[in-house]
Each structure stands twice: as C-alpha cells, then as structure tokens.
Scaffold this motif. Structure first.
Motif, PDB file in Angstrom:
ATOM      1  N   THR A  87     -13.152  73.412   0.804  1.00  0.00           N
ATOM      2  CA  THR A  87     -11.906  73.470   1.570  1.00  0.00           C
ATOM      3  C   THR A  87     -12.261  73.281   3.046  1.00  0.00           C
ATOM      4  OG1 THR A  87      -9.878  74.750   1.972  1.00  0.00           O
ATOM      5  CG2 THR A  87     -11.920  76.013   1.788  1.00  0.00           C
ATOM      6  N   LEU A 140     -10.285  82.446   3.165  1.00  0.00           N
ATOM      7  CA  LEU A 140     -10.577  81.528   2.077  1.00  0.00           C
ATOM      8  C   LEU A 140     -10.622  82.278   0.755  1.00  0.00           C
ATOM      9  CD1 LEU A 140     -13.458  79.395   3.658  1.00  0.00           C
ATOM     10  CD2 LEU A 140     -10.966  79.162   3.930  1.00  0.00           C
ATOM     11  N   SER A 141     -10.217  81.584  -0.309  1.00  0.00           N
ATOM     12  CA  SER A 141     -10.291  82.128  -1.659  1.00  0.00           C
ATOM     13  C   SER A 141     -11.034  81.153  -2.553  1.00  0.00           C
ATOM     14  CB  SER A 141      -8.890  82.371  -2.227  1.00  0.00           C
ATOM     15  OG  SER A 141      -8.163  83.294  -1.465  1.00  0.00           O
ATOM     16  N   CYS A 142     -11.646  81.685  -3.584  1.00  0.00           N
ATOM     17  CA  CYS A 142     -12.350  80.863  -4.580  1.00  0.00           C
ATOM     18  C   CYS A 142     -12.030  81.436  -5.956  1.00  0.00           C
ATOM     19  CB  CYS A 142     -13.838  80.865  -4.315  1.00  0.00           C
ATOM     20  SG  CYS A 142     -14.819  80.099  -5.631  1.00  0.00           S
ATOM     21  N   TYR A 192     -16.057  74.319   3.542  1.00  0.00           N
ATOM     22  CA  TYR A 192     -16.579  75.571   2.993  1.00  0.00           C
ATOM     23  C   TYR A 192     -16.513  75.530   1.471  1.00  0.00           C
ATOM     24  CZ  TYR A 192     -16.818  77.738   7.582  1.00  0.00           C
ATOM     25  OH  TYR A 192     -17.158  78.044   8.878  1.00  0.00           O
ATOM     26  N   TYR A 193     -17.633  75.889   0.856  1.00  0.00           N
ATOM     27  CA  TYR A 193     -17.764  75.889  -0.595  1.00  0.00           C
ATOM     28  C   TYR A 193     -18.127  77.287  -1.089  1.00  0.00           C
ATOM     29  CZ  TYR A 193     -18.511  70.844   0.190  1.00  0.00           C
ATOM     30  OH  TYR A 193     -18.413  69.527   0.569  1.00  0.00           O
ATOM     31  N   CYS A 194     -17.579  77.679  -2.223  1.00  0.00           N
ATOM     32  CA  CYS A 194     -18.162  78.817  -2.920  1.00  0.00           C
ATOM     33  C   CYS A 194     -19.181  78.272  -3.901  1.00  0.00           C
ATOM     34  CB  CYS A 194     -17.120  79.673  -3.611  1.00  0.00           C
ATOM     35  SG  CYS A 194     -16.126  78.859  -4.850  1.00  0.00           S
ATOM     36  N   TRP A 240     -20.895  81.901  -0.176  1.00  0.00           N
ATOM     37  CA  TRP A 240     -20.168  80.852   0.540  1.00  0.00           C
ATOM     38  C   TRP A 240     -21.207  80.014   1.289  1.00  0.00           C
ATOM     39  CZ3 TRP A 240     -15.148  79.662  -0.026  1.00  0.00           C
ATOM     40  CH2 TRP A 240     -14.298  80.629  -0.562  1.00  0.00           C
ATOM     41  N   GLU A 249     -11.766  76.315  -4.450  1.00  0.00           N
ATOM     42  CA  GLU A 249     -11.522  76.950  -3.154  1.00  0.00           C
ATOM     43  C   GLU A 249     -10.135  76.600  -2.617  1.00  0.00           C
ATOM     44  OE1 GLU A 249     -15.906  75.563  -3.179  1.00  0.00           O
ATOM     45  OE2 GLU A 249     -13.943  74.785  -3.754  1.00  0.00           O
TER      46      GLU A 249
END
Length: 124
Positions: free
Chosen positions: A118, A20-22, A94-96, A36, A6
């Motif tokens: 993140t 946010l990106s993963c 925040y987690y994917c 997410w 992330e």
C-alpha cells in the motif's frame, strides 16, 4: 499458501498520521511473527517493524521508533501499523510480510510471503 492484503495507505502531510492494516489468510496467523517492510522509489526493501506471534513483543527500525506502533488482532487475523508524525522520508510502498517459520528478522529480503503493498506518500 499465505495471502496478505494491505490497506490504509494514502497521501498525508508531514506531521500527519495513517493506520495501515494487513488482512492475513491461508495460514495460522496466531502462530507466526509478522513484520512490516517498506520500499522507497529507487531503493531496496527496508524492514520497519516486527511483532511476535502473541503480540507482546515488538521491535522497530531506529528511524521509526517513537513514531510508529505495530500491533495485531489474532481474532481478526489482522496486523496493523499506526504511523504518527510522518516525515517525507517515510514515503514508500509498505508491505506486511511473514516467513515460513515463526521468526522475525530485520533482513527485509528474507521474508517468504509479501502482500501487494500500500502506497504511503508524505508531502505538503
């Protein structure tokens, strides 16, 4: 084995936005639903949003509906979360996350693979 990384977190004022990106690797990304999940200090994990493998079906926790948008780019093996109108209560890591099977669930703790997370902090 699935690997998820992330990025995009940070400090933002109430009412602000973050994306946010993963980045996913180690599995066939376009075959799996993705989610997410967030965890606030002192609390358990909370599912936030999910998207199906094709990207044409999404779902959201009531607390973020109308403010957050989940999306994916299967050509880039990347999952996104656009967060608008952020509130202090959105502060969390925040987690994917993804399961070993092509299913998304609101049971946050049931996911098999998570990224490192993140940090998102919403504060004035």
């Amino acid at each position: 084995e699935a690997q998820l990384v992330e990025s995009g977190g940070g400090l933002v004022q109430p009412g602000g936005s973050l994306r946010l990106s993963c980045q996913a690797s180690g599995f066939t990304f376009n075959n799996y639903a993705m989610s997410w999940v967030r965890q606030a200090p002192g609390k358990g994990p909370e599912w936030v949003s999910a998207i199906n493998s094709g990207g044409d079906s999404t779902s959201y926790h009531d607390s973020v509906k109308g403010r957050f948008t989940i999306s994916r780019d299967n050509a880039k093996n990347t999952l996104y979360l656009q967060m608008n109108s952020l509130k202090p209560e959105d502060t969390a890591v925040y987690y994917c996350a993804v399961k070993k099977v092509n299913i998304a669930t609101s049971r946050a703790a049931s996911y098999d693979y998570w990224g490192q997370g993140t940090q998102v902090t919403v504060s004035s």
